[in-house]
Design an enzyme around this catalytic site. Structure first.
Site, PDB file in Angstrom:
ATOM      1  CB  CYS A 133      -0.954   0.412   1.020  1.00 21.23           C
ATOM      2  SG  CYS A 133      -1.553   1.438   1.314  1.00 21.23           S
ATOM      3  CB  CYS A 136      -0.473   2.410   3.669  1.00 19.73           C
ATOM      4  SG  CYS A 136      -2.399   1.790   3.378  1.00 19.73           S
ATOM      5  CG  ASP A 137       3.358   0.758   4.482  1.00 22.56           C
ATOM      6  OD1 ASP A 137       2.535   1.659   5.316  1.00 22.56           O
ATOM      7  OD2 ASP A 137       3.136   0.213   3.492  1.00 22.56           O
TER       8      ASP A 137
END
Ligand code: NAP
Length: 327
Positions: A133, A136-137
């Site tokens: 992701c 997300c990261d």
């Protein structure tokens, strides 16, 4: 006893719930405890959902869909379903808490899960450099060298997004041409920070505490080489989430839930499926939403016939087939 339970909270689930709620069926939607909102929660700007000429952020779109479904009477539970019993007239849905819910009809809109490379150290280094992701990261890889694996729209989207943070983004693809749409390809090709590594397969993820590199194999010659990097984003597609229905619902060769013709009817009466979990081909937010509509309309017709005590063939569904499919 509920009329209808929707399992899943992506565009298919929320749209099914919206239609069911507007038909006064007061649906319960079970949204999952950690992955609520589906794949669009991991997306940045969605530019191809009709009605948003300026684009819309994926999480904002899902928030709007949830609110719209709730506005008409959908009840949303942020819990995980652990088991379903679909075979009887009364469908039973069990949650991780042990709580059980019953309904006359169930719509599966459970979407799909990220595919893994299947490498020995992939899981061990997950969260330590391996990610599925970018939104997300990505932030954690500011100034780093990273790679995205895959040649589809997801890989191009991730690579383009990650180049905001990273110093260098390799796109590792197993062939010499991309599957991604032209606009996404062009955007990635135009990005100075992105370098394509063609005809290459990741055969090992290296690193003890964190990812330090990958081993690549040339898909033509088999020749191996090391590539140093600090992050590996896997974007090689998804598999339909069907673990709940194994042994109860028929599946297709692609692993999706089998439905009859253009309808959402599965092999069991009162059980419907919509969105990515039935779709190996198109898999767009807008096609998932449309599929959720089909499921809600099919379920509505099924429930109408059920409550009127009509025989299986008496009330034609929107597609003209009998509402109460015989298994
Ligand atoms: P996809 O289109 O199925 O592409 C998967 C890519 O990963 C392919 O290039 C495939 O290679 C590669 N791949 C698959 N298994 C692999 C493995 N084991 N090792 C190495 N490479 C592997 O999946 P996706 O990119 O996630 O897209 C899924 C759907 O969502 C598509 O319909 C796409 O259009 C849509 N989508 C749309 C957007 C958007 O419009 N903004 C964004 C993301 C996704 P091959 O090409 O060799 O098969």
């Amino acid at each position: 006893m509920r009329q209808i339970i929707v399992i899943g909270s992506g565009p298919a689930g929320y749209t099914a719930a919206l239609y069911a709620a507007r038909a006064d069926l007061r649906p319960l939607l079970i949204a999952s405890s950690v992955e609520a909102g589906g794949e669009l929660m991991n997306t940045t700007e969605v530019e191809n959902f009709p009605g948003f000429p300026e684009g819309v952020m994926g999480p904002d779109l899902m928030d709007k869909m949830q609110k719209q479904a709730e506005k008409f009477g959908t009840e949303v539970l942020f819990e995980d379903v652990t088991a379903v019993d679909l075979t009887g007239d009364v469908k039973i849905v069990t949650l991780a808490s042990g709580e059980q819910h019953q309904a006359h009809a169930v719509i599966f809109a459970t979407g799909s899960a990220y595919r893994k490379l299947g490498l020995k150290d992939e899981d061990r280094l997950s969260g330590r450099g391996v990610s599925w992701c970018a939104t997300c990261d990505g932030f954690f890889f500011r100034g780093r060298t990273i790679a995205v694996v895959g040649g589809g729209d997801s890989a191009m989207e991730e690579a383009t997004f990650l180049s905001r943070f990273a110093e260098k983004v390799y796109v590792i693809h197993r062939r010499d041409s991309l599957r991604a749409s032209k606009i996404m390809q062009d955007r990635a090709f135009a990005d100075d920070k992105i370098e394509f590594v063609w005809n290459a397969e990741v055969v090992a993820v290296n690193g003890e505490e964190r990812v330090t590199g990958v081993t690549l194999a040339d898909t033509a010659t088999g020749e191996r080489r090391e590539l140093e990097l600090q992050g590996l984003f896997v974007a090689i597609g998804n598999d339909p989430r069907v673990h709940l229905v194994h042994g109860q619902l028929d599946l297709t060769e692609d692993g999706t839930i089998a439905v009859q013709g253009r309808s959402s009817r599965t092999n069991l009466p009162g059980v419907f499926a919509a969105g990515d979990v039935i779709d190996p081909a198109y898999r767009q937010a807008v096609t998932a939403a449309a599929s959720g509509t089909v499921a809600a309309l099919d379920a509505e017709h099924y429930l109408a016939a059920l409550h009127e005590g009509l025989p299986h063939h008496a009330v034609p569904a929107p597609d003209g087939d009998p509402v109460l499919a015989t298994a």
